[in-house]
Scaffold this active site. Structure first.
Site, mmCIF file in Angstrom:
data_model
loop_
_atom_site.group_PDB
_atom_site.id
_atom_site.type_symbol
_atom_site.label_atom_id
_atom_site.label_comp_id
_atom_site.label_asym_id
_atom_site.label_seq_id
_atom_site.Cartn_x
_atom_site.Cartn_y
_atom_site.Cartn_z
ATOM 1 C CB CYS A 1 -1.719 3.966 8.006
ATOM 2 S SG CYS A 1 -2.787 4.572 6.675
ATOM 3 C CB CYS B 1 -0.864 -0.082 8.258
ATOM 4 S SG CYS B 1 -1.678 -1.329 7.221
ATOM 5 C CB CYS C 1 -18.448 -0.179 8.843
ATOM 6 S SG CYS C 1 -17.366 -0.990 10.034
ATOM 7 C CB CYS D 1 -15.653 -7.508 6.547
ATOM 8 S SG CYS D 1 -14.839 -5.932 6.340
ATOM 9 N NE ARG E 1 -17.760 -4.399 12.828
ATOM 10 C CZ ARG E 1 -18.767 -5.171 12.407
ATOM 11 N NH1 ARG E 1 -18.690 -6.469 12.513
ATOM 12 N NH2 ARG E 1 -19.832 -4.631 11.858
ATOM 13 C CB CYS F 1 -18.590 -5.150 5.387
ATOM 14 S SG CYS F 1 -17.718 -3.692 5.975
ATOM 15 C CB CYS G 1 -0.910 -0.006 1.223
ATOM 16 S SG CYS G 1 -2.067 1.381 1.211
HETATM 17 N N1 SAM Z 1 -6.698 0.359 3.029
HETATM 18 C C1 SAM Z 1 -7.985 0.581 3.553
HETATM 19 C C2 SAM Z 1 -8.049 1.778 4.437
HETATM 20 O O1 SAM Z 1 -7.113 2.092 5.146
HETATM 21 O O2 SAM Z 1 -9.100 2.450 4.429
HETATM 22 C C3 SAM Z 1 -8.594 -0.593 4.232
HETATM 23 C C4 SAM Z 1 -7.838 -1.494 5.155
HETATM 24 S S1 SAM Z 1 -7.249 -0.820 6.698
HETATM 25 C C5 SAM Z 1 -6.188 -2.105 7.176
HETATM 26 C C6 SAM Z 1 -8.643 -0.850 7.809
HETATM 27 C C7 SAM Z 1 -8.427 -0.401 9.228
HETATM 28 O O3 SAM Z 1 -7.783 -1.413 9.967
HETATM 29 C C8 SAM Z 1 -7.586 0.826 9.490
HETATM 30 O O4 SAM Z 1 -8.266 2.022 9.248
HETATM 31 C C9 SAM Z 1 -7.226 0.670 10.949
HETATM 32 O O5 SAM Z 1 -8.196 1.302 11.775
HETATM 33 C C10 SAM Z 1 -7.264 -0.848 11.161
HETATM 34 N N2 SAM Z 1 -5.899 -1.365 11.394
HETATM 35 C C11 SAM Z 1 -4.928 -1.518 10.479
HETATM 36 N N3 SAM Z 1 -3.790 -1.979 11.052
HETATM 37 C C12 SAM Z 1 -4.053 -2.103 12.368
HETATM 38 C C13 SAM Z 1 -3.263 -2.504 13.492
HETATM 39 N N4 SAM Z 1 -1.983 -2.846 13.365
HETATM 40 N N5 SAM Z 1 -3.846 -2.537 14.704
HETATM 41 C C14 SAM Z 1 -5.144 -2.165 14.843
HETATM 42 N N6 SAM Z 1 -5.922 -1.758 13.814
HETATM 43 C C15 SAM Z 1 -5.392 -1.718 12.596
HETATM 44 C C1 DTB Z 2 -11.389 -2.449 11.226
HETATM 45 O O1 DTB Z 2 -11.659 -1.382 11.817
HETATM 46 N N1 DTB Z 2 -10.633 -3.397 11.717
HETATM 47 C C2 DTB Z 2 -10.440 -4.471 10.752
HETATM 48 C C3 DTB Z 2 -11.431 -4.064 9.630
HETATM 49 N N2 DTB Z 2 -11.850 -2.760 10.033
HETATM 50 C C4 DTB Z 2 -11.030 -4.119 8.227
HETATM 51 C C5 DTB Z 2 -9.026 -4.602 10.346
HETATM 52 C C6 DTB Z 2 -8.093 -4.863 11.521
HETATM 53 C C7 DTB Z 2 -6.724 -5.058 10.973
HETATM 54 C C8 DTB Z 2 -5.749 -5.432 12.045
HETATM 55 C C9 DTB Z 2 -4.367 -5.557 11.537
HETATM 56 C C10 DTB Z 2 -4.140 -6.632 10.519
HETATM 57 O O2 DTB Z 2 -4.664 -7.760 10.650
HETATM 58 O O3 DTB Z 2 -3.379 -6.377 9.572
HETATM 59 FE FE1 SF4 Z 3 -2.863 1.194 3.340
HETATM 60 FE FE2 SF4 Z 3 -2.785 0.077 5.740
HETATM 61 FE FE3 SF4 Z 3 -3.243 2.678 5.525
HETATM 62 FE FE4 SF4 Z 3 -5.151 0.921 4.715
HETATM 63 S S1 SF4 Z 3 -4.386 1.222 6.799
HETATM 64 S S2 SF4 Z 3 -4.435 2.763 3.628
HETATM 65 S S3 SF4 Z 3 -3.827 -0.735 3.959
HETATM 66 S S4 SF4 Z 3 -1.342 1.615 4.923
#
Ligand code: SAM
Ligand code: DTB
Ligand code: SF4
Length: 339
Positions: free
Chosen positions: A59, A62, A190, A99, A262, A130, A55
């Site tokens: 963030c 992530c 959501c 989802c 959730r 979702c 990506c």
């Molecule tokens: N790329 C898309 C976006 O960011 O909108 C969708 C996927 S993103 C992984 C969805 C959500 O997962 C993020 O907004 C964040 O709140 C949560 N998330 C991602 N990595 C995480 C982590 N290491 N611990 C907790 N929540 C996480």
């Molecule tokens: C959300 O708020 N939490 C989920 C879902 N929406 C997509 C994702 C959590 C991701 C946790 C880190 C991972 O597994 O990479």
């Molecule tokens: Fe990309 Fe992760 Fe940010 Fe979603 S949360 S936009 S997958 S870097």
């Protein structure tokens, strides 16, 4: 005890909820919860990463950002058969919602076409759908709605003033714009965020107030506890105090009474007792399945045992049963042919 009031929620009013004695806060949250929900029912939603890694966004929590060395490799979009197989397995284990998440900044029209086919495959199994695909451009939410999508996940993640410490490649306003598009297209929203990013209590309160003051507030509110990922700037964050996390769940419940709150990332490092406190505080939905997107989640079997021991969802099944190693009866091929 602070008297119950409705939106708009000032940050000060949300902070006052945080500052209540814990027992008063939990009582208030349970009272609101029981007014609007079946207190013995938890919605089970399974998650699948349909496009992992690579990506371009930064963030800082992530595993899928290409900016950090996390060991996650960029993969291609999964094919329909693999998605149907995962959805069938989730359904056989009792999930009612599926989802799908993609590590995109924003989907292209061609990528959206492919995701719509995946949504239709999931819908053909009788499950709620979702997706979370990043920012949506004008017209894209409408296309997803026409494609049969039920919910779009797009998180605010944190408060507006803390946001720039976490992400620099898209703004808070970009996120609000996507949420506006989702709602205007008639999709359910959501939207939630992460706690444990190093924000302070006032910033957590501002984040909750931001969600609760949306008109309407989101139908579904995921509260994630940071899953610290080695290689990201958040890898060594101090864990948030457990009771502060429970308070945040309770306050999401009080300020957004009808939403599905959730209990999202972080459950695999929580004890059963901690999860139970979160359910008491008003969480009524979990991500259910052995994997979140790239990190681990409790095994199906462990969750079935926990739900059963609490008498949650007892109308759905009486005995926890073995998870299916493979998709049951009508396999992915049969579903594909029927589409
Ligand atoms: N790329 C898309 C976006 O960011 O909108 C969708 C996927 S993103 C992984 C969805 C959500 O997962 C993020 O907004 C964040 O709140 C949560 N998330 C991602 N990595 C995480 C982590 N290491 N611990 C907790 N929540 C996480
Ligand atoms: C959300 O708020 N939490 C989920 C879902 N929406 C997509 C994702 C959590 C991701 C946790 C880190 C991972 O597994 O990479
Ligand atoms: Fe990309 Fe992760 Fe940010 Fe979603 S949360 S936009 S997958 S870097």
């Amino acid at each position: 005890m602070t008297s119950l009031h409705t939106a708009p929620w000032s940050v000060k009013a949300v902070l006052a909820l945080y500052e209540q004695p814990f027992m008063d806060l939990l009582w208030q949250a349970q009272t609101v919860h029981r007014e609007h929900h079946d207190a013995n029912r938890i919605q089970l939603s399974s998650l699948l990463s349909i496009k992992t890694g690579g990506c371009p966004e930064d963030c800082s929590y992530c595993s899928q950002s290409s900016r950090y060395d996390t060991g996650i490799k960029a993969e291609k979009l999964l094919d329909k058969e693999a998605v149907i197989e995962a959805a069938l397995n989730a359904k056989a284990n009792g999930a009612t919602r599926f989802c799908m998440g993609a590590a995109w900044r924003s989907p292209s029209e061609a990528q959206l076409d492919k995701v719509i086919e995946l949504i239709q495959a999931v819908k053909s199994l009788g499950m709620e759908s979702c997706v979370t695909l990043g920012m949506l451009k004008p017209g894209q939410a409408e296309r997803l709605k026409e494609g049969g999508l039920d919910y779009y996940n797009h998180n605010l993640d944190t408060s507006e003033d803390y946001y720039s410490k976490i992400i620099t490649t898209r703004s808070y306003q970009d996120r609000l714009d996507t949420l506006d598009r989702v709602h205007a297209a008639g999709l359910n929203t959501c939207s939630g965020g992460i706690v444990g990013l190093g924000e302070d209590r006032e910033q957590r309160a501002a984040f909750i107030a931001q969600l609760a003051n949306r008109r309407p507030y989101p139908e579904s509110v995921p509260i994630n506890q940071l899953a610290p990922i080695p290689g990201t700037p958040m890898a060594d964050n101090a864990a948030l105090d457990d009771l502060e996390f429970v308070r945040t769940i309770a306050i999401a419940r009080i300020t957004m009474p009808t939403a599905a709150v959730r209990l999202s990332a972080g459950r695999s490092s929580m004890s059963d007792t901690m999860q139970t406190l979160c359910f008491m505080a008003g969480a009524n939905s979990i991500f259910y399945g052995d994997q979140l997107l790239t990190t681990e989640n409790p095994q199906f079997m462990a969750d079935k045992q926990l739900l059963q021991s609490l008498g949650l969802n007892s109308h759905c099944y009486t005995q926890p049963h073995e998870p299916h190693a493979v998709a049951p009866a009508a396999g992915p091929q049969a579903v594909l042919e029927a589409l």
